[in-house]
Design an enzyme around this catalytic site. Structure first.
Site: not given
Length: 499
Positions: A197, A327, A419
């Site tokens: 990320s 995500e 995610h």
């Protein structure tokens, strides 16, 4: 690397550039022995005169420094919107590293994985149990997790302070690794930088930074996204935040504000930014990105990461790049029912995708459309934020050592590959606290075995073991219960790159 269940009677100790540290021995779930050295300070605490300053290497300490507990974290209380358990630990010495090694002695020359945590550059913690290096140690890889200043302290614009203080923290931590990792059994000439990320974005920023080139030798970006803030936008946000506090944007004036007061100002700014129509807010986020992140200052960060990579900076370094398929689809879960009444074309138009690009995108993602409007909108968010960047970088580095992947296994908790879902598979820690809440109670261990083994191969040999991405053959490895290589796994993203 030892498989003995017996632990030495004395704790492991290692000499570093600032003094001797004492860690602890551990036995992993497979009976392999390793050592953990936690919370080793690589810089002086960023407080007092060093607050809002460039990091300063830690001065030597007398005696033996205990390194058996995680150090203080820059994150205070609020872990942000994450599925990863990332504890906040109080204290001033927030710039520290954690070293996990199977052989804490010189001469072993093991490859090294340096991990940068995510959290949108305002949250996150290297003390997460998901980032434990035990299984990499089992496979002969040293793991180092690093901390860095977050939010305004790390990335906020201040008139008389250095820009990119969080980036300077990354650099000093990597310099610490170069200087000290051999004493823990590592090879400073084989350092692979990994992040997820915002941490994946950090990897890409460092990959394109001239000053960082000698500090690592390969890169693995997991769901990496870059902000590449302009100085003008950084200054505008900085002035707005300090104006709300009624002080001048200088180090001296900001020193009158406590850490808690600045955090509250950040939260107020975030709450204000989140007011309004959800789709309008979504478009604004997709267009503008994060307000606190690495700044293109023309000096430390001379140009945006993609531009720097296109110019060939970091082209000598093997790179693995990828993302999960969906995500942020989980963010649409609450309004899934409402979205089904809005035509998909209109939804994407309100999110900023129009004209021939929208037509081409819908045609290229017909399989996603069949899963519903929330799925196609979520996929568009994923593609705009993560996968379009990944494909752009891959195409710009097509003749350099480059591998592209997708993590496609759908969590039964979210019915999609969301995610953070891939992180426990990467670290092979499906039994870690908090994993079941993301993966369900029966995550496929075979998938963790596959992804983790590919990561180990890349760190050890500079090759994850699937076909490279090239201009002629844009191969993509698909991580799922039946992993495979797709000849063009990012075809659905390509319409977003057309003009």
């Amino acid at each position: 690397m030892s498989s003995s269940n017996a632990l030495p009677r004395t704790d492991p100790e290692v000499d570093t550039s600032a003094g001797r540290v004492q860690g602890s021995w551990r036995i992993d779930r497979d009976g392999h022995r390793s050592a953990a050295f936690l919370g080793i300070p690589f810089a002086e605490p960023p407080v007092g005169d060093l607050r809002f300053a460039a990091p300063v290497p830690h001065r030597p300490w007398p005696g033996v420094h205990p390194a058996t507990d995680f150090g203080a974290t820059a994150q205070r209380g609020n872990a942000g919107p994450t599925l990863i358990p990332e504890p906040s630990i109080p204290g001033e010495s927030t710039l520290n590293v954690n070293v996990f090694t199977p052989t804490p002695t010189t001469g072993a020359d093991l490859p090294v994985l340096v991990y940068i945590h995510g959290g949108g550059f305002f949250a996150g913690s290297p003390a997460s149990p998901w980032y434990d290096g035990a299984q990499f140690n089992r496979d002969g890889v040293i793991t180092v997790s690093i901390s860095y200043r977050l939010g305004f302290d790390g990335f906020g614009w201040i008139a008389d302070a250095p820009h990119n203080r969080g980036v300077l923290d990354w650099l000093l931590a990597l310099e610490w690794v170069q200087e000290n990792i051999a004493a823990f059994g590592g090879d400073p000439g084989r350092v692979t930088l990994v992040g997820q990320s915002a941490g994946g974005g950090a990897v890409l920023t460092l990959l394109g930074m001239p000053r960082a080139q000698g500090l690592f030798h390969a890169a693995f970006s997991i769901s990496g996204t870059t902000a590449d803030l302009s100085l003008a936008r950084a200054e505008g946000y900085g002035r707005s935040l300090v104006s709300a506090a009624g002080v001048e944007p200088t180090r001296a004036a900001l020193a009158s504000l406590t850490e808690a007061e600045i955090l509250e100002l950040q939260m107020k700014a975030m709450r204000t930014a989140m007011r309004g129509n959800p789709l309008s807010l979504l478009k604004k986020f997709l267009d503008d990105g994060l307000p606190l992140a690495p700044v293109v200052d023309g000096d430390l960060v001379p140009r945006p990461a993609l531009e720097a990579i296109r110019a060939g900076i970091g082209a000598d370094k093997p790179l693995v790049l990828g993302a999960t398929d969906d995500e942020f689809t989980m963010l649409l879960h609450r309004i899934k029912a409402q979205l089904r009444f809005v035509p998909a074309r209109l939804l994407l138009g309100l999110a900023g995708l129009k004209g021939h690009q929208r037509t081409a995108y819908l045609a290229a993602n017909d399989d996603v459309i069949r899963r519903g409007n929330a799925a196609i909108l979520g996929r568009y968010i994923t593609d705009r934020t993560f996968r379009a960047l990944a494909l752009s970088i891959a195409e710009s580095r097509a003749e350099a050592p480059m591998w592209l992947y997708r993590f496609s296994w759908p969590s039964p908790k979210y019915d999609s590959a969301v995610h953070c879902l891939d992180v426990p598979f990467f670290f092979d820690c499906l039994d870690a606290p908090g994993v079941e809440a993301v993966t369900g109670n029966a995550p496929p261990q075979a998938l963790a075995d596959d992804l983790h083994a590919r990561a180990v191969s890349f760190v050890q040999h500079g090759d994850p073991g699937w076909p490279r991405f090239t201009s002629a053959e844009p191969s993509t490895h698909i991580f799922d219960t039946s992993s495979r290589t797709d000849p063009d796994g990012y075809a659905g993203v390509r319409p977003l790159l057309s003009i």
